[in-house]
Write a protein that holds these residues in place. Structure first.
Motif, mmCIF file in Angstrom:
data_model
loop_
_atom_site.group_PDB
_atom_site.id
_atom_site.type_symbol
_atom_site.label_atom_id
_atom_site.label_comp_id
_atom_site.label_asym_id
_atom_site.label_seq_id
_atom_site.Cartn_x
_atom_site.Cartn_y
_atom_site.Cartn_z
ATOM 1 N N GLU A 138 0.846 -1.195 0.000
ATOM 2 C CA GLU A 138 0.000 0.000 0.000
ATOM 3 C C GLU A 138 0.883 1.248 0.000
ATOM 4 N N GLY A 139 0.613 2.162 -0.923
ATOM 5 C CA GLY A 139 1.388 3.391 -1.027
ATOM 6 C C GLY A 139 2.726 3.207 -1.726
ATOM 7 N N GLY A 140 2.988 2.012 -2.232
ATOM 8 C CA GLY A 140 4.298 1.705 -2.787
ATOM 9 C C GLY A 140 4.398 1.684 -4.303
ATOM 10 N N VAL A 141 3.376 2.176 -5.004
ATOM 11 C CA VAL A 141 3.498 2.271 -6.458
ATOM 12 C C VAL A 141 4.495 3.391 -6.744
ATOM 13 N N PRO A 142 5.587 3.081 -7.429
ATOM 14 C CA PRO A 142 6.611 4.106 -7.645
ATOM 15 C C PRO A 142 6.069 5.302 -8.437
ATOM 16 N N ALA A 143 6.460 6.490 -8.038
ATOM 17 C CA ALA A 143 6.056 7.701 -8.749
ATOM 18 C C ALA A 143 6.572 7.678 -10.191
ATOM 19 N N THR A 144 7.640 6.926 -10.434
ATOM 20 C CA THR A 144 8.259 6.868 -11.768
ATOM 21 C C THR A 144 7.784 5.676 -12.599
ATOM 22 N N LEU A 145 6.708 4.994 -12.178
ATOM 23 C CA LEU A 145 6.235 3.814 -12.913
ATOM 24 C C LEU A 145 5.944 4.126 -14.381
ATOM 25 N N GLN A 146 5.124 5.135 -14.646
ATOM 26 C CA GLN A 146 4.767 5.449 -16.034
ATOM 27 C C GLN A 146 5.995 5.873 -16.845
ATOM 28 N N LEU A 150 12.670 1.870 -26.219
ATOM 29 C CA LEU A 150 13.714 0.993 -26.768
ATOM 30 C C LEU A 150 13.161 0.129 -27.914
ATOM 31 N N GLY A 151 11.838 0.156 -28.088
ATOM 32 C CA GLY A 151 11.232 -0.660 -29.135
ATOM 33 C C GLY A 151 10.724 -2.001 -28.637
ATOM 34 N N VAL A 152 10.434 -2.090 -27.349
ATOM 35 C CA VAL A 152 9.840 -3.303 -26.796
ATOM 36 C C VAL A 152 8.497 -2.962 -26.155
ATOM 37 N N ASP A 153 7.613 -3.956 -26.120
ATOM 38 C CA ASP A 153 6.363 -3.796 -25.399
ATOM 39 C C ASP A 153 6.651 -3.957 -23.916
ATOM 40 N N VAL A 154 5.730 -3.445 -23.100
ATOM 41 C CA VAL A 154 5.846 -3.575 -21.654
ATOM 42 C C VAL A 154 4.511 -4.094 -21.143
ATOM 43 N N ALA A 155 4.565 -4.976 -20.154
ATOM 44 C CA ALA A 155 3.354 -5.469 -19.505
ATOM 45 C C ALA A 155 3.575 -5.463 -18.001
ATOM 46 N N ILE A 156 2.505 -5.147 -17.282
ATOM 47 C CA ILE A 156 2.501 -5.334 -15.836
ATOM 48 C C ILE A 156 1.941 -6.740 -15.652
ATOM 49 N N THR A 157 2.750 -7.629 -15.068
ATOM 50 C CA THR A 157 2.446 -9.051 -15.176
ATOM 51 C C THR A 157 1.865 -9.724 -13.930
ATOM 52 N N GLU A 158 2.018 -9.139 -12.741
ATOM 53 C CA GLU A 158 1.566 -9.816 -11.517
ATOM 54 C C GLU A 158 1.060 -8.807 -10.486
ATOM 55 N N LEU A 159 0.308 -7.817 -10.935
ATOM 56 C CA LEU A 159 -0.072 -6.708 -10.059
ATOM 57 C C LEU A 159 -0.865 -7.160 -8.843
ATOM 58 N N GLN A 160 -0.423 -6.676 -7.693
ATOM 59 C CA GLN A 160 -1.161 -6.817 -6.443
ATOM 60 C C GLN A 160 -0.735 -5.671 -5.529
ATOM 61 N N VAL A 161 -1.645 -5.274 -4.659
ATOM 62 C CA VAL A 161 -1.351 -4.229 -3.687
ATOM 63 C C VAL A 161 -1.782 -4.750 -2.315
ATOM 64 N N TYR A 188 -4.101 0.672 -7.175
ATOM 65 C CA TYR A 188 -4.488 -0.095 -8.365
ATOM 66 C C TYR A 188 -4.776 0.843 -9.528
ATOM 67 N N SER A 189 -5.492 1.921 -9.258
ATOM 68 C CA SER A 189 -5.813 2.912 -10.285
ATOM 69 C C SER A 189 -4.540 3.517 -10.876
ATOM 70 N N GLN A 190 -3.598 3.863 -10.011
ATOM 71 C CA GLN A 190 -2.339 4.470 -10.462
ATOM 72 C C GLN A 190 -1.565 3.514 -11.371
ATOM 73 N N ALA A 191 -1.503 2.251 -10.993
ATOM 74 C CA ALA A 191 -0.761 1.269 -11.795
ATOM 75 C C ALA A 191 -1.432 1.050 -13.148
ATOM 76 N N PHE A 192 -2.750 0.884 -13.155
ATOM 77 C CA PHE A 192 -3.467 0.710 -14.426
ATOM 78 C C PHE A 192 -3.326 1.955 -15.297
ATOM 79 N N SER A 193 -3.414 3.129 -14.691
ATOM 80 C CA SER A 193 -3.274 4.386 -15.449
ATOM 81 C C SER A 193 -1.896 4.499 -16.088
ATOM 82 N N ALA A 194 -0.859 4.129 -15.352
ATOM 83 C CA ALA A 194 0.502 4.207 -15.880
ATOM 84 C C ALA A 194 0.624 3.379 -17.154
#
Length: 179
Positions: free
Chosen positions: A76-84, A93-104, A122-128
């Motif tokens: 809780e409160g640990g989603v990095p401000a620099t995630l996005q 770099l030309g690669v796709d990115v996925a969030i693969t195991e999200l939990q809070v 959760y909202s912040q991570a999905f938004s990023a």
């Protein structure tokens, strides 16, 4: 740190074994999307910087890598401000990115504040992910607290639904992002 975990592979083969694995997998199935997936790389830090340089080097050397997976096991409160920003730099770099195991997860016992903060996280991570074109999706680590895997003593209730399968505020928060 920014070095490989000690293993028989890294001791015997150095870091080249990962590159070789990507080349071998690509040769076996040229249509497969090949990702490197790790934890602790969601924000900009020493570990994500090292992975960034590794992926950049692989791309420059023609290694068939198509994506980076960020596990995203957050407190809780640990989603990095620099995630996005971090998702964007990998995608640049030309690669796709996925969030693969999200939990809070939050420190038990539960409270209305912790549940509200979880929804925000959760909202912040999905938004990023939603805000970066090459972020191809978010996968959550389970869906109900009933079958949740706890790896931090004292923490829990990290899923989107309760033990009796009722949606938490995080479900509505994620739904708003996706609309």
């Amino acid at each position: 740190g920014n070095k490989l975990r000690d293993s028989i592979f890294s001791r015997t083969l150095g870091s080249g074994f990962i590159e070789e694995a990507f080349r071998t997998a690509h040769a076996a199935d040229p249509n497969a999307k090949l990702y490197i997936n790790d934890y602790g790389i969601e924000g900009q830090n020493n570990k994500s910087d090292a992975l960034y340089e590794l992926v950049k080097g692989w791309k420059a050397n023609g290694v068939p890598i198509h994506g980076v997976g960020m596990q995203a096991h957050f407190k809780e409160g640990g989603v990095p401000a620099t995630l996005q920003e971090n998702i964007k730099r990998f995608s640049d770099l030309g690669v796709d990115v996925a969030i693969t195991e999200l939990q809070v997860r939050y420190l038990m016992p539960s409270s209305d504040d912790k549940i509200a903060n979880q929804a925000q996280d959760y909202s912040q991570a999905f938004s990023a992910c939603e805000n970066v074109d090459r972020c191809v999706g978010v996968t959550v680590w389970g869906f109900t607290d009933k079958y949740s895997y706890f790896f931090d003593t004292g923490y829990g209730e990290q899923q989107l639904w309760t033990t009796d399968f009722q949606p938490k505020p995080a479900v509505e928060a994620v739904d708003k992002v996706l609309k």
